[in-house]
Design a protein around this motif. Structure first.
Motif, PDB file in Angstrom:
ATOM      1  N   SER A  13      49.278  12.337 -12.834  1.00  0.00           N
ATOM      2  CA  SER A  13      50.195  13.445 -12.578  1.00  0.00           C
ATOM      3  C   SER A  13      49.497  14.794 -12.427  1.00  0.00           C
ATOM      4  O   SER A  13      50.152  15.793 -12.200  1.00  0.00           O
ATOM      5  CB  SER A  13      51.223  13.523 -13.711  1.00  0.00           C
ATOM      6  N   ARG A  14      48.193  14.815 -12.596  1.00  0.00           N
ATOM      7  CA  ARG A  14      47.464  16.089 -12.520  1.00  0.00           C
ATOM      8  C   ARG A  14      46.262  15.930 -11.611  1.00  0.00           C
ATOM      9  O   ARG A  14      45.823  14.841 -11.331  1.00  0.00           O
ATOM     10  CB  ARG A  14      46.998  16.502 -13.918  1.00  0.00           C
ATOM     11  N   TRP A  15      45.734  17.049 -11.189  1.00  0.00           N
ATOM     12  CA  TRP A  15      44.560  17.021 -10.312  1.00  0.00           C
ATOM     13  C   TRP A  15      43.275  17.223 -11.103  1.00  0.00           C
ATOM     14  O   TRP A  15      42.302  17.730 -10.596  1.00  0.00           O
ATOM     15  CB  TRP A  15      44.705  18.063  -9.196  1.00  0.00           C
ATOM     16  N   ARG A  16      43.266  16.842 -12.380  1.00  0.00           N
ATOM     17  CA  ARG A  16      42.040  16.933 -13.174  1.00  0.00           C
ATOM     18  C   ARG A  16      41.219  15.666 -12.999  1.00  0.00           C
ATOM     19  O   ARG A  16      41.767  14.582 -12.860  1.00  0.00           O
ATOM     20  CB  ARG A  16      42.385  17.099 -14.650  1.00  0.00           C
ATOM     21  N   PRO A  17      39.889  15.807 -13.036  1.00  0.00           N
ATOM     22  CA  PRO A  17      39.057  14.616 -12.840  1.00  0.00           C
ATOM     23  C   PRO A  17      39.147  13.643 -14.012  1.00  0.00           C
ATOM     24  O   PRO A  17      39.374  14.034 -15.151  1.00  0.00           O
ATOM     25  CB  PRO A  17      37.642  15.187 -12.703  1.00  0.00           C
ATOM     26  N   MET A  18      38.949  12.372 -13.685  1.00  0.00           N
ATOM     27  CA  MET A  18      38.908  11.313 -14.683  1.00  0.00           C
ATOM     28  C   MET A  18      37.870  10.295 -14.225  1.00  0.00           C
ATOM     29  O   MET A  18      37.789   9.977 -13.038  1.00  0.00           O
ATOM     30  CB  MET A  18      40.283  10.652 -14.812  1.00  0.00           C
ATOM     31  N   VAL A  19      37.056   9.813 -15.145  1.00  0.00           N
ATOM     32  CA  VAL A  19      36.049   8.795 -14.853  1.00  0.00           C
ATOM     33  C   VAL A  19      36.558   7.448 -15.348  1.00  0.00           C
ATOM     34  O   VAL A  19      36.989   7.316 -16.495  1.00  0.00           O
ATOM     35  CB  VAL A  19      34.690   9.136 -15.517  1.00  0.00           C
ATOM     36  N   VAL A  20      36.513   6.443 -14.459  1.00  0.00           N
ATOM     37  CA  VAL A  20      36.956   5.085 -14.799  1.00  0.00           C
ATOM     38  C   VAL A  20      35.729   4.176 -14.847  1.00  0.00           C
ATOM     39  O   VAL A  20      34.940   4.149 -13.907  1.00  0.00           O
ATOM     40  CB  VAL A  20      37.962   4.549 -13.752  1.00  0.00           C
ATOM     41  N   THR A  21      35.588   3.449 -15.950  1.00  0.00           N
ATOM     42  CA  THR A  21      34.477   2.511 -16.121  1.00  0.00           C
ATOM     43  C   THR A  21      35.003   1.080 -16.069  1.00  0.00           C
ATOM     44  O   THR A  21      35.814   0.685 -16.907  1.00  0.00           O
ATOM     45  CB  THR A  21      33.755   2.745 -17.464  1.00  0.00           C
ATOM     46  N   PRO A  22      34.560   0.290 -15.080  1.00  0.00           N
ATOM     47  CA  PRO A  22      34.976  -1.115 -14.995  1.00  0.00           C
ATOM     48  C   PRO A  22      34.032  -2.020 -15.809  1.00  0.00           C
ATOM     49  O   PRO A  22      32.812  -1.870 -15.745  1.00  0.00           O
ATOM     50  CB  PRO A  22      34.857  -1.444 -13.508  1.00  0.00           C
ATOM     51  N   HIS A  23      34.629  -2.944 -16.555  1.00  0.00           N
ATOM     52  CA  HIS A  23      33.867  -3.922 -17.339  1.00  0.00           C
ATOM     53  C   HIS A  23      34.254  -5.325 -16.871  1.00  0.00           C
ATOM     54  O   HIS A  23      35.430  -5.595 -16.615  1.00  0.00           O
ATOM     55  CB  HIS A  23      34.156  -3.768 -18.830  1.00  0.00           C
ATOM     56  N   VAL A  24      33.266  -6.215 -16.798  1.00  0.00           N
ATOM     57  CA  VAL A  24      33.483  -7.572 -16.285  1.00  0.00           C
ATOM     58  C   VAL A  24      33.464  -8.578 -17.441  1.00  0.00           C
ATOM     59  O   VAL A  24      32.573  -8.542 -18.293  1.00  0.00           O
ATOM     60  CB  VAL A  24      32.397  -7.949 -15.249  1.00  0.00           C
ATOM     61  N   PHE A  25      34.448  -9.480 -17.431  1.00  0.00           N
ATOM     62  CA  PHE A  25      34.581 -10.524 -18.448  1.00  0.00           C
ATOM     63  C   PHE A  25      34.824 -11.870 -17.770  1.00  0.00           C
ATOM     64  O   PHE A  25      35.392 -11.930 -16.683  1.00  0.00           O
ATOM     65  CB  PHE A  25      35.787 -10.254 -19.359  1.00  0.00           C
ATOM     66  N   THR A  26      34.411 -12.938 -18.433  1.00  0.00           N
ATOM     67  CA  THR A  26      34.788 -14.285 -18.014  1.00  0.00           C
ATOM     68  C   THR A  26      35.867 -14.763 -18.970  1.00  0.00           C
ATOM     69  O   THR A  26      35.684 -14.726 -20.192  1.00  0.00           O
ATOM     70  CB  THR A  26      33.577 -15.247 -18.056  1.00  0.00           C
ATOM     71  N   TRP A  27      37.002 -15.194 -18.404  1.00  0.00           N
ATOM     72  CA  TRP A  27      38.131 -15.645 -19.210  1.00  0.00           C
ATOM     73  C   TRP A  27      37.921 -17.082 -19.633  1.00  0.00           C
ATOM     74  O   TRP A  27      37.623 -17.940 -18.812  1.00  0.00           O
ATOM     75  CB  TRP A  27      39.428 -15.500 -18.420  1.00  0.00           C
ATOM     76  N   GLN A  28      38.098 -17.355 -20.939  1.00  0.00           N
ATOM     77  CA  GLN A  28      37.921 -18.690 -21.487  1.00  0.00           C
ATOM     78  C   GLN A  28      39.164 -19.172 -22.230  1.00  0.00           C
ATOM     79  O   GLN A  28      39.085 -20.074 -23.047  1.00  0.00           O
ATOM     80  CB  GLN A  28      36.706 -18.685 -22.428  1.00  0.00           C
ATOM     81  N   GLY A  29      40.306 -18.551 -21.928  1.00  0.00           N
ATOM     82  CA  GLY A  29      41.553 -18.909 -22.597  1.00  0.00           C
ATOM     83  C   GLY A  29      42.514 -19.617 -21.663  1.00  0.00           C
ATOM     84  O   GLY A  29      42.144 -20.038 -20.566  1.00  0.00           O
ATOM     85  N   ASP A  30      43.764 -19.702 -22.101  1.00  0.00           N
ATOM     86  CA  ASP A  30      44.783 -20.365 -21.279  1.00  0.00           C
ATOM     87  C   ASP A  30      45.415 -19.354 -20.312  1.00  0.00           C
ATOM     88  O   ASP A  30      45.024 -18.205 -20.261  1.00  0.00           O
ATOM     89  CB  ASP A  30      45.834 -21.056 -22.154  1.00  0.00           C
ATOM     90  N   ASP A  31      46.408 -19.809 -19.557  1.00  0.00           N
ATOM     91  CA  ASP A  31      47.024 -18.993 -18.504  1.00  0.00           C
ATOM     92  C   ASP A  31      48.246 -18.206 -18.961  1.00  0.00           C
ATOM     93  O   ASP A  31      48.909 -17.573 -18.141  1.00  0.00           O
ATOM     94  CB  ASP A  31      47.455 -19.890 -17.337  1.00  0.00           C
ATOM     95  N   THR A  32      48.555 -18.224 -20.240  1.00  0.00           N
ATOM     96  CA  THR A  32      49.755 -17.568 -20.734  1.00  0.00           C
ATOM     97  C   THR A  32      49.640 -16.050 -20.627  1.00  0.00           C
ATOM     98  O   THR A  32      48.692 -15.451 -21.133  1.00  0.00           O
ATOM     99  CB  THR A  32      50.026 -17.954 -22.202  1.00  0.00           C
TER     100      THR A  32
END
Length: 189
Positions: free
Chosen positions: A105-124
């Motif tokens: 909602s604002r024009w202020r900067p924001m930094v987004v950090t992506p993290h990668v995971f391997t899923w080892q659980g069920d599909d729920t």
């Protein structure tokens, strides 16, 4: 060397000023599916005033005071939005490059950090009010040039076009597209 190759090498993984602005983190979650490796996306809930309402995204959100790190933020937000418990069933693979954006909602900067995971659980899935749907998409499909396109977006500056990827009725574009492309490249897909 092409301009795109040079830019991808020149993009720093950690932006030096990231601790001085609002920060957010997302989780790119992979699993082995029927058609090979798959990547998990959410379709954001439709909300009035949200410029990305209904868009495809990775689960995540802003860092909060109790978070230990941006990785902890990505894990907490994923659990809240989807019910996928990365603390219990996610194997951490690493991080991608920080991306600079703005608040919703604002024009202020924001930094987004992506993290990668391997899923080892069920599909729920247990989606909260922020997510409308959860979708696993084969990474080979996402990498195929046949599915790449351009998305026209009307702005105050006129119509701009952005790279995107179409899957069924979904369109992945913007930051999510950029993170997806970096992950596909780093995975050699």
């Amino acid at each position: 060397m092409s301009l795109r190759a040079w830019l991808s090498k020149a993009r720093p993984q950690k932006l030096p000023f990231r601790r001085r602005v609002t920060r957010a983190a997302v989780a790119l979650i992979e699993r082995e599916g029927r058609d090979g490796r798959e990547l998990f996306f959410i379709q954001r809930a439709r909300r009035k005033g949200d410029p990305w309402s209904g868009d495809m995204a990775f689960p995540g959100g802003r860092l909060q005071q109790g978070d230990q790190s941006s990785r902890d933020t990505a894990m907490r937000e994923t659990l809240e939005e989807t019910g996928l418990d990365l603390y219990r069933a996610g194997a951490y693979q690493g991080r991608l490059s920080d991306l600079l954006t703005r608040h919703h909602s604002r024009w202020r900067p924001m930094v987004v950090t992506p993290h990668v995971f391997t899923w080892q659980g069920d599909d729920t899935l247990t989606l909260n009010h922020e997510a409308r749907r959860g979708v696993w998409i084969p990474m080979a499909y996402l990498a195929d040039p046949v599915h790449q396109s351009r998305l026209p977006i009307a702005t105050p500056l006129g119509t701009l076009t952005f790279p995107c990827c179409h899957y069924q009725e979904y369109c992945i574009w913007g930051l999510s597209y950029s993170m997806m492309r970096e992950r596909l490249s780093s995975a050699g897909i």
